[in-house]
Design a protein around this motif. Structure first.
Motif, PDB file in Angstrom:
ATOM      1  N   ASP A  48       1.021  -1.052  -0.007  1.00  0.00           N
ATOM      2  CA  ASP A  48       0.193   0.117   0.086  1.00  0.00           C
ATOM      3  C   ASP A  48       0.881   1.137  -0.074  1.00  0.00           C
ATOM      4  O   ASP A  48       1.906   1.218   0.320  1.00  0.00           O
ATOM      5  N   ILE A  49       0.378   2.368  -0.525  1.00  0.00           N
ATOM      6  CA  ILE A  49       1.067   3.701  -0.381  1.00  0.00           C
ATOM      7  C   ILE A  49       0.043   4.901  -0.300  1.00  0.00           C
ATOM      8  O   ILE A  49      -1.095   4.658  -0.657  1.00  0.00           O
ATOM      9  N   GLU A  50       0.520   5.644   0.415  1.00  0.00           N
ATOM     10  CA  GLU A  50      -0.376   6.945   0.847  1.00  0.00           C
ATOM     11  C   GLU A  50       0.450   8.165   0.038  1.00  0.00           C
ATOM     12  O   GLU A  50       1.457   8.368   0.513  1.00  0.00           O
ATOM     13  N   PHE A  51      -0.367   8.885  -0.636  1.00  0.00           N
ATOM     14  CA  PHE A  51       0.059  10.019  -1.342  1.00  0.00           C
ATOM     15  C   PHE A  51      -0.326  11.458  -0.632  1.00  0.00           C
ATOM     16  O   PHE A  51      -1.351  11.513  -0.282  1.00  0.00           O
ATOM     17  N   GLU A  52       0.458  12.250  -0.807  1.00  0.00           N
ATOM     18  CA  GLU A  52       0.151  13.793  -0.675  1.00  0.00           C
ATOM     19  C   GLU A  52      -0.140  14.465  -1.775  1.00  0.00           C
ATOM     20  O   GLU A  52       0.814  14.676  -2.571  1.00  0.00           O
ATOM     21  N   ASN A  53      -1.249  14.637  -2.068  1.00  0.00           N
ATOM     22  CA  ASN A  53      -1.949  15.396  -3.350  1.00  0.00           C
ATOM     23  C   ASN A  53      -1.460  16.907  -3.382  1.00  0.00           C
ATOM     24  O   ASN A  53      -1.698  17.387  -2.266  1.00  0.00           O
ATOM     25  N   VAL A  54      -1.028  17.431  -4.416  1.00  0.00           N
ATOM     26  CA  VAL A  54      -0.726  18.785  -4.441  1.00  0.00           C
ATOM     27  C   VAL A  54      -1.951  19.638  -4.490  1.00  0.00           C
ATOM     28  O   VAL A  54      -2.039  20.783  -4.257  1.00  0.00           O
ATOM     29  N   GLY A  55      -2.944  19.386  -5.127  1.00  0.00           N
ATOM     30  CA  GLY A  55      -3.874  20.112  -5.632  1.00  0.00           C
ATOM     31  C   GLY A  55      -3.884  20.988  -6.892  1.00  0.00           C
ATOM     32  O   GLY A  55      -3.087  20.529  -7.699  1.00  0.00           O
ATOM     33  N   GLN A  67      -0.403  25.644 -17.883  1.00  0.00           N
ATOM     34  CA  GLN A  67      -1.655  25.340 -18.017  1.00  0.00           C
ATOM     35  C   GLN A  67      -2.083  24.749 -16.486  1.00  0.00           C
ATOM     36  O   GLN A  67      -1.235  23.956 -15.911  1.00  0.00           O
ATOM     37  N   PRO A  68      -3.406  25.200 -16.216  1.00  0.00           N
ATOM     38  CA  PRO A  68      -3.909  24.704 -14.805  1.00  0.00           C
ATOM     39  C   PRO A  68      -4.101  23.175 -14.886  1.00  0.00           C
ATOM     40  O   PRO A  68      -4.693  22.705 -15.824  1.00  0.00           O
ATOM     41  N   ARG A  69      -3.859  22.469 -13.624  1.00  0.00           N
ATOM     42  CA  ARG A  69      -3.858  21.102 -13.544  1.00  0.00           C
ATOM     43  C   ARG A  69      -4.585  20.924 -12.126  1.00  0.00           C
ATOM     44  O   ARG A  69      -3.998  21.306 -11.158  1.00  0.00           O
ATOM     45  N   ALA A 108       2.833  -5.444  -6.405  1.00  0.00           N
ATOM     46  CA  ALA A 108       2.431  -4.141  -7.179  1.00  0.00           C
ATOM     47  C   ALA A 108       1.446  -3.426  -6.545  1.00  0.00           C
ATOM     48  O   ALA A 108       0.659  -3.795  -5.654  1.00  0.00           O
ATOM     49  N   LYS A 109       1.084  -2.084  -7.061  1.00  0.00           N
ATOM     50  CA  LYS A 109       0.183  -1.210  -6.510  1.00  0.00           C
ATOM     51  C   LYS A 109      -0.518  -0.593  -7.507  1.00  0.00           C
ATOM     52  O   LYS A 109       0.098  -0.328  -8.588  1.00  0.00           O
ATOM     53  N   HIS A 110      -1.831  -0.714  -7.221  1.00  0.00           N
ATOM     54  CA  HIS A 110      -2.499  -0.061  -8.355  1.00  0.00           C
ATOM     55  C   HIS A 110      -3.133   1.339  -8.168  1.00  0.00           C
ATOM     56  O   HIS A 110      -3.564   1.749  -7.066  1.00  0.00           O
ATOM     57  N   LEU A 111      -2.669   2.258  -9.046  1.00  0.00           N
ATOM     58  CA  LEU A 111      -3.034   3.814  -8.710  1.00  0.00           C
ATOM     59  C   LEU A 111      -4.231   4.246  -9.660  1.00  0.00           C
ATOM     60  O   LEU A 111      -4.092   3.760 -10.863  1.00  0.00           O
ATOM     61  N   THR A 112      -4.748   5.198  -9.146  1.00  0.00           N
ATOM     62  CA  THR A 112      -5.875   5.644 -10.058  1.00  0.00           C
ATOM     63  C   THR A 112      -5.761   7.112  -9.934  1.00  0.00           C
ATOM     64  O   THR A 112      -5.754   7.833  -8.749  1.00  0.00           O
ATOM     65  N   PHE A 113      -5.946   7.953 -10.957  1.00  0.00           N
ATOM     66  CA  PHE A 113      -5.648   9.255 -11.313  1.00  0.00           C
ATOM     67  C   PHE A 113      -7.026  10.016 -11.524  1.00  0.00           C
ATOM     68  O   PHE A 113      -7.555   9.313 -12.820  1.00  0.00           O
ATOM     69  N   LEU A 114      -7.537  11.187 -10.863  1.00  0.00           N
ATOM     70  CA  LEU A 114      -8.869  11.813 -11.482  1.00  0.00           C
ATOM     71  C   LEU A 114      -8.524  13.126 -11.825  1.00  0.00           C
ATOM     72  O   LEU A 114      -7.989  13.900 -11.024  1.00  0.00           O
ATOM     73  N   ASN A 115      -8.609  13.184 -13.095  1.00  0.00           N
ATOM     74  CA  ASN A 115      -8.363  14.634 -13.918  1.00  0.00           C
ATOM     75  C   ASN A 115      -9.748  15.593 -13.319  1.00  0.00           C
ATOM     76  O   ASN A 115     -10.553  15.415 -14.288  1.00  0.00           O
ATOM     77  N   MET A 116      -9.515  16.332 -12.478  1.00  0.00           N
ATOM     78  CA  MET A 116     -10.844  17.123 -11.903  1.00  0.00           C
ATOM     79  C   MET A 116     -11.022  18.324 -12.898  1.00  0.00           C
ATOM     80  O   MET A 116     -12.263  18.724 -12.981  1.00  0.00           O
ATOM     81  N   TYR A 117     -10.354  18.605 -13.741  1.00  0.00           N
ATOM     82  CA  TYR A 117     -10.366  19.635 -14.829  1.00  0.00           C
ATOM     83  C   TYR A 117     -10.905  19.032 -16.143  1.00  0.00           C
ATOM     84  O   TYR A 117     -11.343  20.036 -17.118  1.00  0.00           O
ATOM     85  N   GLU A 118     -10.865  17.742 -16.229  1.00  0.00           N
ATOM     86  CA  GLU A 118     -11.196  17.260 -17.650  1.00  0.00           C
ATOM     87  C   GLU A 118     -12.582  16.130 -17.196  1.00  0.00           C
ATOM     88  O   GLU A 118     -12.156  15.419 -16.538  1.00  0.00           O
ATOM     89  N   LYS A 119     -13.599  16.260 -18.050  1.00  0.00           N
ATOM     90  CA  LYS A 119     -14.695  15.346 -17.860  1.00  0.00           C
ATOM     91  C   LYS A 119     -14.792  14.294 -18.841  1.00  0.00           C
ATOM     92  O   LYS A 119     -14.543  14.552 -20.175  1.00  0.00           O
ATOM     93  N   SER A 232       1.195  15.713  -9.794  1.00  0.00           N
ATOM     94  CA  SER A 232       0.096  15.846  -8.954  1.00  0.00           C
ATOM     95  C   SER A 232       0.218  15.520  -7.475  1.00  0.00           C
ATOM     96  O   SER A 232      -0.703  16.009  -6.600  1.00  0.00           O
ATOM     97  N   VAL A 233       1.522  15.052  -7.243  1.00  0.00           N
ATOM     98  CA  VAL A 233       1.550  14.300  -5.584  1.00  0.00           C
ATOM     99  C   VAL A 233       2.891  15.070  -5.341  1.00  0.00           C
ATOM    100  O   VAL A 233       3.868  15.231  -6.122  1.00  0.00           O
ATOM    101  N   SER A 234       3.256  15.351  -4.155  1.00  0.00           N
ATOM    102  CA  SER A 234       4.438  15.937  -3.483  1.00  0.00           C
ATOM    103  C   SER A 234       5.175  14.928  -2.695  1.00  0.00           C
ATOM    104  O   SER A 234       6.381  15.079  -2.661  1.00  0.00           O
ATOM    105  N   SER A 235       4.502  13.978  -1.915  1.00  0.00           N
ATOM    106  CA  SER A 235       5.277  12.762  -1.212  1.00  0.00           C
ATOM    107  C   SER A 235       4.497  11.641  -1.453  1.00  0.00           C
ATOM    108  O   SER A 235       3.071  11.425  -1.541  1.00  0.00           O
ATOM    109  N   ALA A 236       4.926  10.490  -0.828  1.00  0.00           N
ATOM    110  CA  ALA A 236       4.459   9.222  -0.772  1.00  0.00           C
ATOM    111  C   ALA A 236       5.286   8.317   0.684  1.00  0.00           C
ATOM    112  O   ALA A 236       6.019   8.546   0.625  1.00  0.00           O
TER     113      ALA A 236
END
Length: 248
Positions: A48-55, A67-69, A108-119, A232-236
């Motif tokens: 398992d892994i815990e991420f610190e998201n940048v926002g 570009q904003p992300r 392995a670790k399964h990562l999911t990314f959600l792009n909040m500015y694109e639908k 998108s992440v600053s630490s893990a």
């Protein structure tokens, strides 16, 4: 609730009293008197892994325009992995031993990314995934404290430090981890003395110390879209649960 706890306590005391009167012939009675023990181990684990998201943040595109992300990253699945290694155990005291267990962990670790500015077509955040495969070579050094042996079993607790080296990591992965990490581990287990060998099941929890994210990886990516996900992440912080079976 109090009545259930009281009945449970009475039951445990009754079983303990019965066990104290049921002495059995001990298998391998001198196994724990040896100064040095050797063995092998196999097991299962979940990473398992815990991420610190940048926002929300700005990322340069292919033309260098900022570009904003806003991308959220999470490890949403626990994939089981396989572990194999060897054991060396040094007797320090009647109840204390020093244990070294060089081990390889395949997982392995399964990562999911959600792009909040694109639908997507349903109006939900655009989703991307990454299977972060990891093969670790670890060198745990543990102190094991065991209770007095009773018949053919002996429970124990353990704690130690676990340096690990990551053998995998793709150059074009969105997220890449550092090669070296150190983990703190604690666990419980029990020695079962069988007629021809000793079987030791153990469950332990490992917690990574420090940031394991490779923050320089974003500068190595040529794809601007991948850089947006990498930034998108600053630490893990890595974690692991390990179920191990030792054979001595």
């Amino acid at each position: 609730m109090k009545r259930i706890l009281f009945l449970s306590l009475i039951g445990v005391l009754a079983l303990t009293a019965q066990a104290q009167t049921d002495r059995k012939v001990q298998n391998r009675p001198y196994a724990d008197l040896r100064t040095l023990h050797f063995g092998i181990l196999v097991g299962l684990h979940m990473q398992d892994i815990e991420f610190e998201n940048v926002g929300p943040h700005l990322v340069p595109d292919e033309n260098g325009v900022m570009q904003p992300r806003y991308i959220l990253c999470d490890a949403d699945k626990w994939n089981p992995g396989f572990s194999v290694g060897v054991l060396a155990e040094l007797r320090l005291h009647e109840h204390f031993t020093l244990r070294v267990t060089p081990t390889m962990h395949f997982g392995a670790k399964h990562l999911t990314f959600l792009n909040m500015y694109e639908k997507d077509t349903k109006g939900q955040p655009l989703q991307e995934t990454q299977d972060l495969k990891n093969t670790y070579v670890s060198m745990p050094i543990d102190i094991k404290f065991a209770a007095p042996r009773w018949n053919n079993y002996r429970p124990y607790i353990m704690a130690g430090i676990n340096p690990t080296f990551n053998l995998t990591g793709g150059d074009e992965d969105m997220i890449r981890l550092k090669r070296f990490n150190t983990m703190l581990e604690v666990g419980v287990g029990c020695d079962f003395y069988l007629p021809f060998f000793k079987l030791i099941p153990e469950l332990k929890f490992c917690f990574g110390l420090g940031n394991v994210l490779d923050t320089d990886h974003i500068n190595e990516l040529r794809d601007a879209n991948l850089r947006a996900y990498a930034g998108s992440v600053s630490s893990a912080q890595s974690k692991m649960i390990v179920l191990t079976f030792y054979f001595e």
